[in-house]
Design an enzyme around this catalytic site. Structure first.
Site, mmCIF file in Angstrom:
data_model
loop_
_atom_site.group_PDB
_atom_site.id
_atom_site.type_symbol
_atom_site.label_atom_id
_atom_site.label_comp_id
_atom_site.label_asym_id
_atom_site.label_seq_id
_atom_site.Cartn_x
_atom_site.Cartn_y
_atom_site.Cartn_z
ATOM 1 N N GLN A 1 8.209 9.624 -4.106
ATOM 2 C CA GLN A 1 9.674 9.687 -4.037
ATOM 3 C C GLN A 1 10.118 10.310 -2.712
ATOM 4 O OE1 GLN A 1 11.680 8.744 -6.884
ATOM 5 N NE2 GLN A 1 13.305 8.824 -5.366
ATOM 6 N N PHE A 2 10.161 9.498 -1.648
ATOM 7 C CA PHE A 2 10.522 10.033 -0.332
ATOM 8 C C PHE A 2 11.941 10.579 -0.284
ATOM 9 C CE2 PHE A 2 12.298 5.825 0.098
ATOM 10 C CZ PHE A 2 13.371 5.982 0.965
ATOM 11 N N THR A 3 12.788 10.141 -1.199
ATOM 12 C CA THR A 3 14.185 10.593 -1.182
ATOM 13 C C THR A 3 14.335 12.069 -1.530
ATOM 14 O OG1 THR A 3 14.592 9.850 -3.450
ATOM 15 C CG2 THR A 3 15.074 8.279 -1.682
#
Length: 151
Positions: free
Chosen positions: A78-80
């Site tokens: 989950q890069f966000t």
């Protein structure tokens, strides 16, 4: 590194109508990786994750760990989690790890968890995923490597 840990009674990940991972009781873990993260930090984060005692014991106290309840993990990249919303309304993701680095470390985390004897289901790195979950509690914990380093 950041991990958002949700205690769940069930969770699943779907990519293009194909289920890539599905668990019952356990943790749904959203994992954000930065370029500064490495295997040493991943080891510390996995140790903290697997040691969390957030399941109820017989007296209703959050005193049991994942192994105590026979739980599984659904691990989602989950890069966000590294979104910077400090300027304007459109988040910047400049603090997120480069895909090659993040994917390598994400896979390392998966293998580390499995090597510890846990069932670890996954999403698909870089894909558009649909996550379904039933958060039990709700109970959500945020693990941040910046906080672990300070201790």
């Amino acid at each position: 590194m950041k991990m958002v840990v949700q205690r769940v009674t069930s969770a699943s990940c779907t990519v293009e109508e194909r289920v890539t991972g599905k668990i019952n009781l356990g943790f749904l873990v959203l994992i954000g990786i930065s370029d500064e993260d490495d295997e040493v930090m991943a080891d510390k984060m996995v140790k903290k994750l697997l040691g969390l005692r957030i399941f109820d014991d017989a007296d209703g106290k959050t005193n049991l760990a994942l192994k105590d309840v026979g739980g599984s993990l659904l691990l989602i990249s989950q890069f966000t989690l590294y979104a910077d919303c400090s300027h304007g309304n459109r988040p910047s993701f400049i603090n997120a790890g480069k895909p090659e680095h993040a994917e390598k470390l994400y896979n390392y985390i998966i293998e580390k968890v499995r090597a510890e004897g846990y069932t670890a289901e996954t999403g698909e790195f870089g894909a558009e995923m649909k996550i379904d979950l039933t958060n039990h509690g709700p109970f959500t914990i945020i693990l941040d490597s910046d906080e672990i380093i300070k201790r």
